[in-house]
Design a protein around this motif. Structure first.
Motif, PDB file in Angstrom:
ATOM      1  N   GLU A 134       0.823  -1.217   0.000  1.00 30.34           N
ATOM      2  CA  GLU A 134       0.000   0.000   0.000  1.00 30.34           C
ATOM      3  C   GLU A 134       0.855   1.264   0.000  1.00 30.34           C
ATOM      4  N   TYR A 169      -2.662  -2.969  -9.422  1.00 26.27           N
ATOM      5  CA  TYR A 169      -3.448  -4.128  -8.991  1.00 26.27           C
ATOM      6  C   TYR A 169      -2.593  -5.387  -9.014  1.00 26.27           C
ATOM      7  N   PHE A 177      -5.059  -0.327  -3.083  1.00 26.18           N
ATOM      8  CA  PHE A 177      -6.179   0.529  -2.691  1.00 26.18           C
ATOM      9  C   PHE A 177      -5.761   1.987  -2.882  1.00 26.18           C
ATOM     10  N   THR A 183     -10.697   2.652   1.009  1.00 26.55           N
ATOM     11  CA  THR A 183     -10.416   1.626   2.017  1.00 26.55           C
ATOM     12  C   THR A 183     -11.549   1.548   3.029  1.00 26.55           C
ATOM     13  N   ARG A 186     -14.748   0.048   1.428  1.00 28.58           N
ATOM     14  CA  ARG A 186     -14.665  -1.392   1.166  1.00 28.58           C
ATOM     15  C   ARG A 186     -14.776  -2.237   2.424  1.00 28.58           C
TER      16      ARG A 186
END
Length: 248
Positions: A134, A169, A177, A183, A186
Motif C-alpha cells: 500500500e 493491482y 487501494f 479503504t 470497502r
C-alpha cells in the motif's frame, strides 16, 4: 475555481461513490462468473481502469477529481502558501464527502447484486507485506499525478492514472487501494473487494506514509517549481482546472 465549494464537494462524493461501486460491483460480478482468482482479479482491475479513467475525465473540470483524501491533503500541503490552491475549508469539505461517497458506493454495489446492504468484511489484510504494498502503491500514485503537473502533462492524467492503478493491482501485494476513502468504503462489504475493519487503520497509515514519500520524490525529482504551462492549471487526477497539482 469556477464551481462553488458545494458543487465541488458533491462531485467528490459522487465520484468516490461511483469509483467504489465499480470496484465492489465488478468484484462481485467476477466471483459470480468465475472461480479462477486470477480471472476475478483481471476483471476487477479492468473495470476499475475504465471506470476511473471516465470519472477523472468527467469530474476533473468540476472538482479536480481527487476522490482520495491523501490526494486532497497533498494538494493542500503543496500549494498552501499560494493564492490559487486548495484552502483548509476546501479540505474540510472534500474529505468527508469522499468518505461518505465511498461508503454509499459500497452499499449501492451490494444492493445491485442482492448482497446485504451493510456487512462488515471478513477479509483480513493486516500482514506487513500488504502494508508495504500500500505504501508503494500510494507513493507511486502521488509521484505520477504531481509529476505530470510538474512537467506540464496534467492533461494526460485520466489515462495515466487509470493505467497506473490497473498495473498496481498486479504489481503490488495489496492490489493497490492507495486511497483512505476507498479503504473505508470497502470495509462495509463482505465480498471480493472487501477489507476487514481491523485492517483499515493500518492500511490508511501505510497510505499516508506512501503519500509523504511520493511528495518527497516529486520534490527531489522535479524541484519546487511547477512547469510554466501549468503554473495556474492543474488537477488532482489530472484535468486542467485547479491551481494546485493533485492526484485513484
Amino acid at each position: 475555481m469556477s464551481a462553488s465549494l458545494k458543487r465541488r464537494a458533491l462531485a467528490e462524493a459522487v465520484g468516490s461513490a461511483a469509483l467504489v461501486a465499480v470496484v465492489v460491483g465488478s468484484g462481485i460480478q467476477a466471483t459470480e462468473l468465475s472461480h479462477d482468482v486470477g480471472v476475478q482479479l483481471l476483471a476487477n482491475s479492468l473495470a476499475t481502469v475504465f471506470g476511473l479513467g471516465v470519472l477523472i475525465a468527467l469530474l476533473g473540470p468540476v472538482s479536480g477529481a481527487h476522490f482520495n483524501p491523501v490526494v486532497t491533503l497533498a494538494a493542500w500541503f503543496t500549494d498552501r502558501r499560494t493564492s490559487g490552491g486548495l484552502t483548509a475549508r476546501d479540505v474540510c469539505a472534500y474529505v468527508p464527502a469522499q468518505i461518505a461517497g465511498a461508503v454509499a458506493g459500497a452499499v449501492v454495489a451490494d444492493a445491485m447484486f442482492g448482497e446485504p446492504l451493510v456487512r462488515w468484511s471478513t477479509h483480513d489484510r493486516s500482514a506487513g507485506h500488504l502494508l508495504l504494498g500500500e505504501a508503494v502503491a500510494t507513493a507511486g500514485l502521488v509521484l505520477l499525478i504531481f509529476g505530470l503537473s510538474k512537467v506540464g502533462r496534467a492533461h494526460a492524467a485520466p489515462v495515466a492514472v487509470a493505467s497506473y492503478i490497473g498495473s498496481a493491482y498486479w504489481f503490488t501485494s495489496s492490489t493497490s487501494f492507495a486511497n483512505p476513502a476507498v479503504t473505508i468504503g470497502r470495509a462495509f462489504t463482505d465480498t471480493f473487494a472487501g477489507i476487514a475493519p481491523g485492517s483499515v487503520a493500518p492500511f490508511v497509515a501505510a497510505q499516508v506514509v506512501g503519500a509523504v514519500l511520493g511528495l518527497v520524490l516529486v520534490a527531489s525529482l522535479f524541484g519546487r517549481q511547477s512547469h510554466p504551462a501549468q503554473a495556474d492549471t492543474s488537477s488532482s487526477h489530472g484535468e486542467p482546472e485547479l491551481a494546485a497539482p493533485t492526484l485513484p
